[in-house]
Motif scaffolding. Structure first.
Motif, short mmCIF file in Angstrom:
data_model
loop_
_atom_site.label_atom_id
_atom_site.label_comp_id
_atom_site.label_asym_id
_atom_site.label_seq_id
_atom_site.Cartn_x
_atom_site.Cartn_y
_atom_site.Cartn_z
N PHE A 1 -2.56 6.82 -1.55
CA PHE A 1 -3.34 6.11 -0.83
C PHE A 1 -3.71 4.82 -1.72
N THR A 2 -3.67 3.78 -1.24
CA THR A 2 -3.82 2.37 -1.98
C THR A 2 -5.11 1.59 -1.31
N TYR A 3 -5.68 0.53 -2.05
CA TYR A 3 -6.77 -0.10 -1.45
C TYR A 3 -6.32 -1.41 -2.10
N ASP A 4 -6.02 -2.48 -1.23
CA ASP A 4 -5.77 -3.78 -1.74
C ASP A 4 -7.37 -4.55 -2.02
N VAL A 5 -7.68 -4.84 -3.27
CA VAL A 5 -8.95 -5.44 -3.47
C VAL A 5 -8.65 -6.87 -3.82
N THR A 6 -8.96 -7.66 -2.85
CA THR A 6 -8.70 -9.10 -2.83
C THR A 6 -9.26 -9.85 -4.00
N THR A 7 -8.51 -10.74 -4.89
CA THR A 7 -9.09 -11.57 -5.83
C THR A 7 -8.70 -12.94 -5.38
N LEU B 1 -9.74 -15.85 -0.60
CA LEU B 1 -10.42 -15.19 0.50
C LEU B 1 -11.16 -14.04 0.53
N SER B 2 -11.27 -13.82 -0.84
CA SER B 2 -12.37 -12.63 -1.06
C SER B 2 -13.71 -13.22 -0.82
N ALA B 3 -13.93 -14.65 -0.51
CA ALA B 3 -15.53 -15.04 -0.24
C ALA B 3 -15.60 -14.66 1.08
N TYR B 4 -14.62 -14.22 2.06
CA TYR B 4 -14.93 -14.11 3.35
C TYR B 4 -14.70 -12.81 3.54
N ASN B 5 -14.00 -11.98 3.09
CA ASN B 5 -13.75 -10.60 3.45
C ASN B 5 -14.35 -9.56 2.37
N SER B 6 -15.16 -9.99 1.42
CA SER B 6 -16.03 -9.27 0.32
C SER B 6 -14.87 -8.41 -0.43
N ALA B 7 -13.70 -8.98 -0.60
CA ALA B 7 -12.73 -8.21 -1.42
C ALA B 7 -11.93 -7.29 -0.76
N ARG B 8 -12.26 -6.73 0.47
CA ARG B 8 -11.63 -5.77 1.28
C ARG B 8 -10.38 -6.45 1.80
N TYR C 1 -1.79 -1.73 -9.44
CA TYR C 1 -0.69 -2.65 -9.27
C TYR C 1 -1.23 -4.13 -8.95
N TYR C 2 -0.66 -5.13 -9.38
CA TYR C 2 -1.19 -6.41 -9.27
C TYR C 2 -0.29 -7.37 -8.40
N ARG C 3 -0.72 -7.78 -7.30
CA ARG C 3 -0.06 -8.67 -6.55
C ARG C 3 -0.45 -10.20 -6.99
N GLY C 4 0.40 -10.83 -7.48
CA GLY C 4 0.14 -12.07 -8.17
C GLY C 4 -0.64 -13.14 -7.34
N GLY C 5 -1.85 -13.58 -7.77
CA GLY C 5 -2.82 -14.38 -7.24
C GLY C 5 -3.36 -14.20 -5.80
N GLU C 6 -3.47 -12.76 -5.53
CA GLU C 6 -3.83 -12.06 -4.51
C GLU C 6 -4.74 -10.87 -4.33
N SER C 7 -4.15 -9.91 -5.16
CA SER C 7 -5.04 -8.62 -5.07
C SER C 7 -4.76 -7.83 -6.25
N ILE C 8 -5.60 -6.87 -6.52
CA ILE C 8 -5.55 -5.56 -7.26
C ILE C 8 -5.26 -4.31 -6.57
N ILE C 9 -4.50 -3.47 -6.70
CA ILE C 9 -4.05 -2.53 -5.85
C ILE C 9 -4.14 -0.97 -6.70
#
Length: 336
Positions: free
Chosen positions: A292-298, A301-308, A270-278
């Motif tokens: 189980f899902t994992y939000d990959v930050t896009t 904020l990904s510069a600070y949370n390493s996309a986690r 799934y894709y959360r607009g402007g925020e993450s791939i799930i």
């Protein structure tokens, strides 16, 4: 740098209202009309867990829920039934241990329209409580310009009249499903949350309107049986509250591992607009489904949370009453 990080978190978290990436596995918090709207069973129980921003927050955002619903009066109402259910949610957010506890009871009515569609309407009423620990917070007047850090030893002018607030909360919703064949199922719903606009504040007098803004949620989904081995499930979800909004869209697929449909592998994204791939992965065995899902930050904020972004688990069990069997009960959606 600290202030930049806090600002980025505030921007990303503006829609944080006990949300789940797997909204489809938290049906009662998505729409109260989903209560008892169980296309392939008579009752279900579930649990959800979400852990967000674990590598950038001293106390990560953690959200838990347990819920259940069932169909009743199927033999008393012609071509219809009632749905009853309940949900308990708990959310802990940030350094101040901002803790939300919510308990809701849900009721919905479902009416068949002919042989291939269903209309539902429902509501839930609940009690909500929020509490905070101000001693674990740092405020702007405690910021030391020289060091670039907050100094907890400096007194603050911020005063909390209370560290706990409680209120009644009400949601309403409608749902429509269309299933022209045993291979196609379409569903859409709309709900309004906080319709009573409860007041939520830790202060006696403020210059702000502390009533919760109504939250609007709409969703559409489908199940399409491609063949005896694969069912695909495209879906989309949109929510808006005040100036915050969120759009999530994607699809998953169920793969028939056992041939009889009792064991299935589930995968999707799934894709959360402007925020993450799930991405999603799941497994179904008989009446149990784990996802189980994992939000990959896009976002930035990904510069600070390493996309986690977040991890999320859900466990759902479907069941039938003793007087029914899975073969006798009509299924409204495609199945193996």
């Amino acid at each position: 740098m600290t202030m930049v990080l806090l600002l980025a978190i505030a921007i990303e978290g503006r829609g944080q209202d006990l949300r789940f990436s797997q909204w489809f596995n938290s049906p009662l918090t998505t729409n109260p009309a989903n209560t008892g709207f169980i296309p392939d069973a008579d009752y279900r129980i579930g649990a959800n867990y979400r852990n967000q921003w674990v590598n950038i927050m001293s106390v990560p955002y953690k959200t838990f829920s347990i819920w259940g619903d069932a169909q009743v009066l199927r033999d008393r109402i012609e071509n219809g039934w009632l749905g009853v259910g309940g949900v308990i949610l708990r959310d802990v957010a940030g350094s101040g241990n901002l803790t939300s506890t919510k308990v809701y009871g849900s009721l919905a009515y479902h009416q068949m329209l002919g042989y291939s569609s269903l209309l539902s309407a429902g509501f839930n009423v609940g009690w909500a409580n929020k509490r905070i620990d101000p001693t674990r917070l740092k405020f702007p007047d405690q910021f030391n310009q020289a060091t670039g850090f907050f100094d907890a030893g400096v007194p603050t002018s911020v005063f909390f009249n209370s560290t706990s607030t409680s209120y009644m909360d009400i949601q309403v919703g409608v749902n429509y499903a269309y299933f022209p064949t045993d291979k196609i199922y379409l569903n859409g719903g709309f709900s309004v949350h906080h319709i009573n606009r409860p007041k939520e504040t830790f202060f006696t007098e403020t210059n702000f309107d502390n009533r919760l803004s109504p939250r609007y949620i709409g969703f559409v989904n489908a199940s399409i049986k491609m063949n005896d081995m694969v069912i695909i499930n495209p879906m989309a979800y949109y929510t808006n509250q005040a100036t915050a909004s969120e759009l999530v869209a994607g699809l998953s697929a169920n793969y028939n591992l056992s041939g009889d449909g009792e064991t299935q592998l589930i995968g999707g994204a799934y894709y959360r607009g402007g925020e993450s791939i799930i991405p999603l992965i799941g497994f179904q065995w008989k009446n149990f489904r784990m996802s189980f899902t994992y939000d990959v930050t896009t976002s930035s904020l990904s510069a600070y949370n390493s996309a986690r972004g977040a991890i999320e688990f859900s466990l759902v069990k479907h069941g039938f009453y003793d007087e029914y069997s899975g073969n006798q009960r009509q299924s409204l959606c495609p199945k193996f």
